[in-house]
Design an enzyme around this catalytic site. Sequence first.
Site, PDB file in Angstrom:
ATOM      1  N   CYS A  40     -55.010 -19.440  29.787  1.00 12.34           N
ATOM      2  CA  CYS A  40     -53.796 -19.181  30.565  1.00 12.34           C
ATOM      3  C   CYS A  40     -53.167 -17.882  30.050  1.00 12.34           C
ATOM      4  O   CYS A  40     -52.994 -17.728  28.844  1.00 12.34           O
ATOM      5  CB  CYS A  40     -52.819 -20.350  30.415  1.00 12.34           C
ATOM      6  N   ASP A  65     -58.086 -23.160  29.838  1.00 11.59           N
ATOM      7  CA  ASP A  65     -58.226 -23.756  31.172  1.00 11.59           C
ATOM      8  C   ASP A  65     -59.701 -24.084  31.399  1.00 11.59           C
ATOM      9  O   ASP A  65     -60.582 -23.415  30.843  1.00 11.59           O
ATOM     10  CB  ASP A  65     -57.747 -22.777  32.250  1.00 11.59           C
ATOM     11  N   VAL A  82     -78.848 -12.662  41.992  1.00 10.32           N
ATOM     12  CA  VAL A  82     -78.311 -12.543  40.641  1.00 10.32           C
ATOM     13  C   VAL A  82     -79.255 -13.270  39.688  1.00 10.32           C
ATOM     14  O   VAL A  82     -79.732 -14.372  39.971  1.00 10.32           O
ATOM     15  CB  VAL A  82     -76.878 -13.102  40.547  1.00 10.32           C
ATOM     16  N   GLU A  83     -79.572 -12.635  38.581  1.00  8.18           N
ATOM     17  CA  GLU A  83     -80.439 -13.256  37.569  1.00  8.18           C
ATOM     18  C   GLU A  83     -79.634 -14.363  36.899  1.00  8.18           C
ATOM     19  O   GLU A  83     -78.513 -14.142  36.451  1.00  8.18           O
ATOM     20  CB  GLU A  83     -80.911 -12.184  36.581  1.00  8.18           C
TER      21      GLU A  83
END
Lengths: 165, 165, 165, 165, 165, 165, 165, 165, 165, 165
Positions: free
Chosen positions: J56, J63, J78-79
């Site tokens: 936060c 969080d 995306v790898e």
Amino acid sequence: MAGRTDCQMPDVTLLGSENTDYLFEYSPGVLEAIDNLHTERDYFVKFNCPEFTSLCPKTNQPDFATLYLSFIPDKKLVESKSLKLYLFSFRNHGDFHEDVINIIVNDLIELLDPRYIELWGKFTPRGGLSIDPYVNYGKPGTKYEKMAEQRLLYHDLHPEPIDNR
Amino acid sequence: MAGRTDCQMPDVTLLGSENTDYLFEYSPGVLEAIDNLHTERDYFVKFNCPEFTSLCPKTNQPDFATLYLSFIPDKKLVESKSLKLYLFSFRNHGDFHEDVINIIVNDLIELLDPRYIELWGKFTPRGGLSIDPYVNYGKPGTKYEKMAEQRLLYHDLHPEPIDNR
Amino acid sequence: MAGRTDCQMPDVTLLGSENTDYLFEYSPGVLEAIDNLHTERDYFVKFNCPEFTSLCPKTNQPDFATLYLSFIPDKKLVESKSLKLYLFSFRNHGDFHEDVINIIVNDLIELLDPRYIELWGKFTPRGGLSIDPYVNYGKPGTKYEKMAEQRLLYHDLHPEPIDNR
Amino acid sequence: MAGRTDCQMPDVTLLGSENTDYLFEYSPGVLEAIDNLHTERDYFVKFNCPEFTSLCPKTNQPDFATLYLSFIPDKKLVESKSLKLYLFSFRNHGDFHEDVINIIVNDLIELLDPRYIELWGKFTPRGGLSIDPYVNYGKPGTKYEKMAEQRLLYHDLHPEPIDNR
Amino acid sequence: MAGRTDCQMPDVTLLGSENTDYLFEYSPGVLEAIDNLHTERDYFVKFNCPEFTSLCPKTNQPDFATLYLSFIPDKKLVESKSLKLYLFSFRNHGDFHEDVINIIVNDLIELLDPRYIELWGKFTPRGGLSIDPYVNYGKPGTKYEKMAEQRLLYHDLHPEPIDNR
Amino acid sequence: MAGRTDCQMPDVTLLGSENTDYLFEYSPGVLEAIDNLHTERDYFVKFNCPEFTSLCPKTNQPDFATLYLSFIPDKKLVESKSLKLYLFSFRNHGDFHEDVINIIVNDLIELLDPRYIELWGKFTPRGGLSIDPYVNYGKPGTKYEKMAEQRLLYHDLHPEPIDNR
Amino acid sequence: MAGRTDCQMPDVTLLGSENTDYLFEYSPGVLEAIDNLHTERDYFVKFNCPEFTSLCPKTNQPDFATLYLSFIPDKKLVESKSLKLYLFSFRNHGDFHEDVINIIVNDLIELLDPRYIELWGKFTPRGGLSIDPYVNYGKPGTKYEKMAEQRLLYHDLHPEPIDNR
Amino acid sequence: MAGRTDCQMPDVTLLGSENTDYLFEYSPGVLEAIDNLHTERDYFVKFNCPEFTSLCPKTNQPDFATLYLSFIPDKKLVESKSLKLYLFSFRNHGDFHEDVINIIVNDLIELLDPRYIELWGKFTPRGGLSIDPYVNYGKPGTKYEKMAEQRLLYHDLHPEPIDNR
Amino acid sequence: MAGRTDCQMPDVTLLGSENTDYLFEYSPGVLEAIDNLHTERDYFVKFNCPEFTSLCPKTNQPDFATLYLSFIPDKKLVESKSLKLYLFSFRNHGDFHEDVINIIVNDLIELLDPRYIELWGKFTPRGGLSIDPYVNYGKPGTKYEKMAEQRLLYHDLHPEPIDNR
Amino acid sequence: MAGRTDCQMPDVTLLGSENTDYLFEYSPGVLEAIDNLHTERDYFVKFNCPEFTSLCPKTNQPDFATLYLSFIPDKKLVESKSLKLYLFSFRNHGDFHEDVINIIVNDLIELLDPRYIELWGKFTPRGGLSIDPYVNYGKPGTKYEKMAEQRLLYHDLHPEPIDNR
Ligand SMILES: [Ca+2]
Ligand SMILES: [Ca+2]
Ligand SMILES: [Ca+2]
Ligand SMILES: [Ca+2]
Ligand SMILES: [Ca+2]
Ligand SMILES: [Ca+2]
Ligand SMILES: [Ca+2]
Ligand SMILES: [Ca+2]
Ligand SMILES: [Ca+2]
Ligand SMILES: [Ca+2]
Ligand SMILES: [Ca+2]
Ligand SMILES: [Ca+2]
Ligand SMILES: [Ca+2]
Ligand SMILES: [Ca+2]
Ligand SMILES: [Ca+2]
Ligand SMILES: [Ca+2]
């Protein structure tokens, strides 16, 4: 035809009555008992109470819990509408979770003098942690005292999955 | 080929019969028993009854419950269709939850003289609270009496989550 | 490399064989056993059988159940394909739920002479009620006889929620 | 402070009143309406009613259902306690599932003249089959009529799993 | 008082009758229809049928499925007990899953001439795979034909999780 | 390193502050907004609020609900701690379910002037019935007005199962 | 009115205080205790902690777990906010799952000297396997030592289904 | 800072290493142990393994199971990556379900000499039946041998619902 | 009586045959088709395949997935046992998740020339992330091409909750 | 045999490599892409990420969220290991929930130039409220821009039940 005649229900002033005053500050006096018609037998009465709310004593923030209350009655049963009013009376009352659960058990012992009683409160989380106190009691000097000890031993052996959602 | 011949089922007047009269006021006389063919063995018979309804004795408001009935038979089994008619006979009958559950157990003890029997009623909530009485019984003076005490000790150690939805 | 050589499986005529005849009338003779390779140890073998069906002996209406079968083997295991054929052989056979469950246990005791065995049948409802018989057995005169008594004592302490949907 | 003053609730004779008479034969006259304070807006009001019961018109056997009722109000909302009494009035009334659902919708259209309304009844099974009628309606000649047609088109695209347990 | 008088139910020879013959070979002739009393309205009637069983046409092994049947009636409803008998008549009949589902839809179209109908069969796995055919139909040349095409487009967008347990 | 510098959060007086006063009477003034840093994009922000409670305006009995709030922000986001305080301020306030949900939406429209907003309240049952109002809104004269109409059309096509337990 | 007066809470420096420093390296010193007001009674306090994270000591990859902590207090309760800070202090700390769970139990024994305590950590999988250590403790030389042995005996008799999704 | 220094982990050649060779034929030699740092205490370590697969020894058809492994360590813990490789090594190995579960337990007893160990395998169905063997063990001549007997007695008292979907 | 005569199933060499060779390297040639007997109708056939496994092309580590395959057949259905063998043939084959799903769709398009087909693979996590590729296809130049585009638009609007347990 | 040869994976420096440095401050540079081999087709790739954690920005409190990421690739995927490292890099980074979700989407758009992408973050509650931002994007000037608008319109029509437990 109703199974109980009116003479068996002299204390039931709340159920079916319009004049209900909801009290929002801790009010143990609102509790009422009715006669247990089956005292020759050990049996459980359980109340599920998912609408419990009180306040945090330090921050005044509302707390929420589901209460699971079970008892083996001796002479008395708790009248259900009075139990509702009693539990609702914590609405604007501030106390720690551990204390709230102990207090409710103490008040019901005083009202009912039950053979056995237990209460499990499951609160919603604050700061990622939730607290679930569990208190039980068996009448001292009876086999129910041993029963309380046994049920504490077996308590919550399979914790429910919690993910705060 | 059916496993039971007709001569083994003399009391079964209801199953497969058209002349069913549904009685809607408490009628224990409708219950019928059939012979247990396996008396040499302790075993459980369980009935799940999610369609139970009766009336509140004070407000006349309908109440609803799921009943879980289990017993170890001695000489007799309860005939299933007669059990259905018996449970349906509470439809327009008024009584408190705790009393209804005790009464049903008493009637089945009278009919079956079982070695062991238990009944758990789980009612829908009124005013935010729901009530779940649990009654059990073992034949006095036998090991089943001790069994009843033991099962009461272990009863509902893991309460089901309830949120009134 | 398979862990069992062929010589250890002389009785397995069904698994991997094309000539399967499905019998639809009660046929205990179809059951086959194989050797338990771990007799030095008590352990459980469990079969989940959600595809059981038989007929009501009075109305001829099909009945459906899920069977949960568990046993501690002694010298023999039940061959799984023969168990399937045996259970399928009830397809057009009529019998009461309580009798069906006892009969299956009896047949498996005869086949396997197990140390311990139990069977729980959970049938679908008729007329709003469902029936779930539970039968168990421990070899007489052994500690498993006591085990059967103990497991009956602990049976179904937390009934599954049922709403017929 | 309550958001509605008493003068805005002249018709509410039931909520908070003790003199409740539960009628157990079909009683559309018990329905009451209150004013919708937000008529400038289309919004949904939904009632979940898991405690509906009526009778089979041929066998007199009790039937049980959960009702899901949703509507977009025009000038009127249904008063919730009167809706409860109305639904409870089917208790000893006999009718087919398909007819019951149509009749309730018709009565609420007559009471509320809603912009849109729908009702889904999910009954418990008899003989292994359960029936779930779904009826909806949009005010003729308005866009809500088209809305009803659209929602019928999208109805129940993902049926809930049912296994009668 | 029942909502339908007897004169409105001339075809109902099965419901409430004792003389039920369960047929276990494919028997479309057993299907019966009753009048739809609400022909002015498009609405859905749904039957949940978790107790369907047939045979594999090659191996004769029993197959099991849950059927979800929904339709918008035109002049006729299917009588529920006759539907049960019809579905039970597949018990000893052999056919591929895809064919069974198409055949049932065809028979109901012939019986009911419905505005719209759909059937989803969900079978238990064989060899690790399970098959779930889905067939629908709208009356040709009407808006319901387009509705069938639309519902096929939206079919099963969120597959239920399956792990064969 | 925090992604927002302090100068971007001038209005956040509540988050991380000790001086929190919990108000228990309807207090729309406690709401605070912060800047939306992604105004170039339509996206949803959703708040799950399972701890909402208010009072019944006639009986003063506490009501409980879970609120599901979603909106597409324009210039402003609602500050989460102020939203909590605002929702908690209904604690001792009396109003009908339908009114509460409309009022909250109106207050958030006033605060945020959002592109789109919706709120679904799911209350616990009273007398066996539960009420779930759903309100939405799109900025008039924009495509979001049409979006609100569309989402109302698709609202709750698959009602969640409710059994009051 | 709060149930505890300020003088009963001298150690609570964290709850309701703004000056919270979150420490992300193992910090047992942050733990604080408060007085148990119900020392005359054995009862359980349980904390559900689904937001635990630490690091793998070899790969430095983050690990995640849900912790279930239960204890029977003697003189002291753990202050809930300090427990949160303590658990969060493992955030950038590396240790094996089995060690983490033992260390937390050791630290709480040192802080609270409880009658009984147990901790179950359920971690997310790495490489297809997940690890769930369970540690418990009863005060040596008391009946709680025997209680710990008993609860270990009954631990996890019904493992939760896991499929890594 | 990691809680274990390198000198405490001399055997961990697999975790964090790139040179992993996955062996797909039964390879007990791949198992590695690490020191238990908490030998003064009885505690459980559990591994959930939902990705187990082997072959049927007769048909060569792949079998799939979820394994639940729990043990109380004595001097040694099983290194988690080596356990993964060991379980994966059954991939192209053929054996009966009952044998596979016994073999794994035997290999782990040999590796770890644990105080107590148990393994439950839950396989997917073939021909409508699924098999779930459960094996446990306590060190002979110790209290753990009695523990094994006790846990076998309490095993699977509440079978999970199975419907093959 | 089987619904399909033998002459309609000339290609079914696998179902009911003993000579099954399980191939564990990618083998599209094992796929077989059978005639679709209902070509006049658009309908869905769905296969649930929770027992899929392949290898990671870089690490050789086994991967696991549940596959959901649905198609609208044109002239051909896929024979279910050949589909099983085909999917099992990926057992020792290495490929990325995204590629595996595309390849299976391509092979089934080649085999069946379906009107529409889709495949959703849901893999178990590695390193805390799981990957679920979804591929669909409609016959180019037909309305099914548009259908594929539409179903992609509606894909996975309500993601299933995932917590890696 | 792996489906991709090495020459098709030149950028994959992370998968199967030992030298992984986990970065715990926002590090978009760690993201890597690989070629999409199926650019001729629109299909979805989805990542489930239940192990996301950040701080936060005001209180520094950790969080936690589950992320659901889906995209239709154009030239690039995306790898997966780089995505894991990127998401883990938020571990000690502070930002509001709404900002975190927008930032991740922006970084992936920059990396992949996808046809379509969406991200839903579901955070655990603070103070009783949880926040679930949902962001999506379609390549401007293409049909995918319209797709994004459509999916926003259909977003979260059936909110998941939340009770903070
Ligand atoms: Ca519930
Ligand atoms: Ca159910
Ligand atoms: Ca239910
Ligand atoms: Ca069910
Ligand atoms: Ca089931
Ligand atoms: Ca099922
Ligand atoms: Ca399943
Ligand atoms: Ca699963
Ligand atoms: Ca419920
Ligand atoms: Ca799971
Ligand atoms: Ca299942
Ligand atoms: Ca999960
Ligand atoms: Ca979860
Ligand atoms: Ca929840
Ligand atoms: Ca809940
Ligand atoms: Ca939860």
